[in-house]
Write a protein that holds these residues in place. Structure first.
Motif, mmCIF file in Angstrom:
data_model
loop_
_atom_site.group_PDB
_atom_site.id
_atom_site.type_symbol
_atom_site.label_atom_id
_atom_site.label_comp_id
_atom_site.label_asym_id
_atom_site.label_seq_id
_atom_site.Cartn_x
_atom_site.Cartn_y
_atom_site.Cartn_z
ATOM 1 N N LYS A 120 0.801 -1.224 0.000
ATOM 2 C CA LYS A 120 0.000 0.000 0.000
ATOM 3 C C LYS A 120 0.835 1.274 0.000
ATOM 4 O O LYS A 120 0.306 2.356 -0.260
ATOM 5 C CB LYS A 120 -0.915 0.006 1.219
ATOM 6 N N GLY A 121 2.138 1.159 0.275
ATOM 7 C CA GLY A 121 2.950 2.365 0.401
ATOM 8 C C GLY A 121 4.048 2.524 -0.622
ATOM 9 O O GLY A 121 4.663 3.588 -0.702
ATOM 10 N N VAL A 122 4.317 1.468 -1.429
ATOM 11 C CA VAL A 122 5.429 1.514 -2.385
ATOM 12 C C VAL A 122 4.889 1.407 -3.807
ATOM 13 O O VAL A 122 4.151 0.476 -4.126
ATOM 14 C CB VAL A 122 6.422 0.354 -2.111
ATOM 15 N N THR A 123 5.252 2.351 -4.644
ATOM 16 C CA THR A 123 4.740 2.373 -6.016
ATOM 17 C C THR A 123 5.284 1.207 -6.840
ATOM 18 O O THR A 123 4.533 0.494 -7.505
ATOM 19 C CB THR A 123 5.102 3.703 -6.696
ATOM 20 N N ASP A 124 6.603 0.987 -6.821
ATOM 21 C CA ASP A 124 7.212 -0.141 -7.547
ATOM 22 C C ASP A 124 7.150 -1.373 -6.654
ATOM 23 O O ASP A 124 8.147 -1.785 -6.050
ATOM 24 C CB ASP A 124 8.661 0.187 -7.929
ATOM 25 N N ARG A 125 5.964 -1.973 -6.618
ATOM 26 C CA ARG A 125 5.703 -3.000 -5.630
ATOM 27 C C ARG A 125 6.593 -4.224 -5.790
ATOM 28 O O ARG A 125 7.127 -4.759 -4.817
ATOM 29 C CB ARG A 125 4.227 -3.413 -5.700
ATOM 30 N N GLY A 126 6.777 -4.710 -7.025
ATOM 31 C CA GLY A 126 7.613 -5.881 -7.244
ATOM 32 C C GLY A 126 9.034 -5.656 -6.767
ATOM 33 O O GLY A 126 9.634 -6.503 -6.108
ATOM 34 N N THR A 127 9.584 -4.488 -7.098
ATOM 35 C CA THR A 127 10.936 -4.157 -6.650
ATOM 36 C C THR A 127 10.983 -4.014 -5.136
ATOM 37 O O THR A 127 11.950 -4.427 -4.487
ATOM 38 C CB THR A 127 11.417 -2.860 -7.321
ATOM 39 N N GLY A 128 9.922 -3.447 -4.561
ATOM 40 C CA GLY A 128 9.845 -3.342 -3.102
ATOM 41 C C GLY A 128 9.865 -4.705 -2.440
ATOM 42 O O GLY A 128 10.601 -4.932 -1.467
ATOM 43 N N PHE A 129 9.076 -5.639 -2.989
ATOM 44 C CA PHE A 129 9.096 -7.001 -2.450
ATOM 45 C C PHE A 129 10.481 -7.624 -2.615
ATOM 46 O O PHE A 129 10.934 -8.389 -1.763
ATOM 47 C CB PHE A 129 8.053 -7.877 -3.157
ATOM 48 N N ALA A 130 11.149 -7.322 -3.727
ATOM 49 C CA ALA A 130 12.478 -7.891 -3.969
ATOM 50 C C ALA A 130 13.474 -7.426 -2.911
ATOM 51 O O ALA A 130 14.171 -8.241 -2.297
ATOM 52 C CB ALA A 130 12.967 -7.507 -5.366
ATOM 53 N N TYR A 131 13.553 -6.107 -2.685
ATOM 54 C CA TYR A 131 14.506 -5.591 -1.698
ATOM 55 C C TYR A 131 14.133 -6.038 -0.276
ATOM 56 O O TYR A 131 15.006 -6.331 0.549
ATOM 57 C CB TYR A 131 14.579 -4.072 -1.769
ATOM 58 N N HIS A 132 12.837 -6.084 -0.015
ATOM 59 C CA HIS A 132 12.361 -6.571 1.273
ATOM 60 C C HIS A 132 12.800 -8.025 1.480
ATOM 61 O O HIS A 132 13.278 -8.408 2.550
ATOM 62 C CB HIS A 132 10.836 -6.457 1.313
ATOM 63 N N GLY A 133 12.662 -8.834 0.433
ATOM 64 C CA GLY A 133 13.089 -10.228 0.518
ATOM 65 C C GLY A 133 14.583 -10.368 0.673
ATOM 66 O O GLY A 133 15.067 -11.233 1.413
ATOM 67 N N VAL A 134 15.331 -9.525 -0.032
ATOM 68 C CA VAL A 134 16.793 -9.542 0.107
ATOM 69 C C VAL A 134 17.187 -9.291 1.562
ATOM 70 O O VAL A 134 18.043 -9.982 2.129
ATOM 71 C CB VAL A 134 17.434 -8.502 -0.824
ATOM 72 N N ALA A 135 16.557 -8.290 2.177
ATOM 73 C CA ALA A 135 16.859 -7.986 3.580
ATOM 74 C C ALA A 135 16.534 -9.174 4.473
ATOM 75 O O ALA A 135 17.289 -9.494 5.403
ATOM 76 C CB ALA A 135 16.069 -6.759 4.033
ATOM 77 N N GLY A 136 15.414 -9.841 4.195
ATOM 78 C CA GLY A 136 15.061 -11.015 4.972
ATOM 79 C C GLY A 136 16.117 -12.105 4.856
ATOM 80 O O GLY A 136 16.494 -12.738 5.839
ATOM 81 N N ASN A 137 16.622 -12.317 3.643
ATOM 82 C CA ASN A 137 17.621 -13.360 3.460
ATOM 83 C C ASN A 137 18.991 -12.984 3.999
ATOM 84 O O ASN A 137 19.776 -13.858 4.348
ATOM 85 C CB ASN A 137 17.728 -13.764 1.992
ATOM 86 N N VAL A 138 19.270 -11.695 4.085
ATOM 87 C CA VAL A 138 20.497 -11.295 4.786
ATOM 88 C C VAL A 138 20.411 -11.740 6.240
ATOM 89 O O VAL A 138 21.362 -12.310 6.803
ATOM 90 C CB VAL A 138 20.714 -9.774 4.678
ATOM 91 N N GLY A 139 19.250 -11.515 6.861
ATOM 92 C CA GLY A 139 19.048 -12.001 8.226
ATOM 93 C C GLY A 139 19.024 -13.518 8.291
ATOM 94 O O GLY A 139 19.597 -14.129 9.202
ATOM 95 N N ILE A 140 18.385 -14.145 7.304
ATOM 96 C CA ILE A 140 18.297 -15.600 7.258
ATOM 97 C C ILE A 140 19.687 -16.233 7.197
ATOM 98 O O ILE A 140 19.967 -17.245 7.838
ATOM 99 C CB ILE A 140 17.444 -16.041 6.048
ATOM 100 N N GLY A 141 20.590 -15.628 6.419
ATOM 101 C CA GLY A 141 21.934 -16.176 6.282
ATOM 102 C C GLY A 141 22.888 -15.734 7.369
ATOM 103 O O GLY A 141 23.593 -16.546 7.974
ATOM 104 N N LEU A 142 22.909 -14.426 7.645
ATOM 105 C CA LEU A 142 23.875 -13.910 8.620
ATOM 106 C C LEU A 142 23.494 -14.268 10.051
ATOM 107 O O LEU A 142 24.379 -14.404 10.908
ATOM 108 C CB LEU A 142 24.002 -12.392 8.472
ATOM 109 N N GLY A 143 22.197 -14.425 10.326
ATOM 110 C CA GLY A 143 21.788 -14.813 11.674
ATOM 111 C C GLY A 143 22.375 -16.155 12.087
ATOM 112 O O GLY A 143 23.062 -16.259 13.117
#
Length: 416
Positions: A120-143
């Motif tokens: 609801k807040g990001v215009t380029d939604r697909g790209t937003g999901f992509a960067y959001h997912g990247v951040a999640g996997n940084v935590g998934i791997g580095l954690g």
């Protein structure tokens, strides 16, 4: 992105602790009754926390539509920090279980809040999901990687207490952040239903039942079953992965003294399976980015069908590749990690395509009820199969789950 990384840092550090708990605890004592600790019983303990992670997503989604995302994300971060602080003083598996339940309750509100915010807040939604997912996997791997490194020096309770600190700091930032949570409402032509809806969410049981009924009479019903299958596969393959790798050639423990001659190491060992596990999760960054970009270029439904088909093949190939040695397994693990995590942005975009903006929080609440609530049973199923059968049977079951998800994704595209 910061909160998403924190959620998955804690979520995927737990399987590393599982292998330690299996060795450290012999029984679970509750009200004078003692139960032996096996993969099956410990799988149920972990499933309890993971299950609440998913089950709490539904009421979390309702709260998101009523209260907004920012406040819930801040509460999530503080709650996760507190639960890991409790884990750091746990004297036995009963307190461990309580800590995991508290973590699951706190973490459960994140995905409805974060994904509603992006949709609801990001215009380029697909790209937003992509960067959001990247951040999640940084935590998934580095954690898990951070957990494994800290375990070289400290015992597991100290490591859990140290891990509590980042969430508290992130929560302090989230509590002060300000932004427009509905900046992109009405922008996306593919939004399901009334794209201009800026409702305050459901305010009564009757409204909850009406909104839920409206969701499940259409395409969202198929989407919900798909995300349940994804959750079962995801949790089923990851919960005992470090434990499974322990017995493979090339994963024998290495004394830390071999790397630090002349230094007193207290008999500590370097466990290769923990680093393989962390690496597999970290390469999922590429999968998250790939999946997010695919949503902007192709039909997410067709992409989901193809990815799940590939996951079925990879599940059946895991043990045969592992028998070839650690080199081929490293290459295979990288491909597996990318494929496993490419699914997430694809189904997140699919939910947005088939639900109205005004009930987006509720939609993602149901989504993560299926993914992490029902999906948490994957850990219990994996523990049971490994206790009473073997790893080959487990990977065959997971392949079957992926085939079902692939067929449902094709049905979604053809029907809607």
């Amino acid at each position: 992105m910061l909160a998403h990384g924190m959620v998955h840092t804690y979520e995927l550090s737990l399987p590393i602790f599982v292998s330690i708990w299996l060795a450290e605890f012999d029984v679970i004592a509750i009200a004078g009754v003692e139960v032996g600790v096996t993969r099956a019983t410990l799988g149920l303990v972990v499933t309890a926390g993971y299950g609440l992670f998913g089950l709490g997503a539904l009421p979390g989604g309702v709260l998101v539509d009523r209260l907004g995302s920012r406040r819930l994300i801040a509460a999530c971060l503080f709650g996760m920090g507190g639960s890991f602080a409790l884990l750091g003083v746990a004297p036995g598996l009963v307190v461990v279980t309580v800590s995991l339940l508290l973590w699951g309750l706190a973490a459960s509100v994140y995905h409805p809040a974060g994904l509603t915010l992006i949709s609801k807040g990001v215009t380029d939604r697909g790209t937003g999901f992509a960067y959001h997912g990247v951040a999640g996997n940084v935590g998934i791997g580095l954690g898990p990687l951070l957990t494994a490194v800290l375990l070289l020096v400290f015992d597991w309770t100290t490591v859990a207490a140290v891990l509590a600190l980042p969430a508290v700091l992130a929560g302090a930032y989230a509590a002060r952040a300000e932004f427009d949570e509905t900046a992109a409402v009405g922008v996306h032509a593919t939004d399901g239903g009334d794209v201009d809806a800026r409702t305050n969410g459901v305010g009564s049981l009757a409204e909850f039942l009406d909104e839920s009924g409206a969701l499940f009479v259409g395409a969202f019903l198929l989407v919900f079953v798909i995300v349940m299958a994804n959750g079962l596969y995801y949790r089923g393959v990851l919960t005992f992965l470090p434990d499974l790798l322990e017995g493979l050639p090339g994963f024998e423990p290495v004394p830390l003294s071999a790397f630090l001659p002349g230094v007193e190491t207290g008999g500590r060992t370097l466990n290769p399976e923990r680093y393989f596990y962390a690496g597999l999760l970290l390469v999922g960054v590429g999968g998250q980015y790939l999946g997010g970009k695919l949503t902007d270029r192709f039909s997410p439904g067709y992409c989901l069908a193809g990815i799940f088909g590939l996951l079925a093949v990879l599940a059946l190939a895991f043990l045969p590749v592992a028998s070839l040695g650690i080199g081929p397994l490293l290459v295979f693990g990288a491909a597996f990690g990318v494929t496993l995590f490419a699914v997430q942005p694809l189904y997140q975009a699919t939910v947005a395509d088939h639900t109205p903006a005004g009930s987006r929080g509720l939609s993602y609440g149901y989504t993560y009820l299926g993914t992490f609530g029902v999906g948490a049973l994957g850990g219990a199923v994996a523990g049971g199969v490994l206790t009473y059968a073997d790893a080959g049977t487990l990977f065959a079951v997971l392949a079957g789950v992926a085939v079902v998800a692939s067929a449902l994704a094709l049905a979604l595209v053809r029907r809607y």
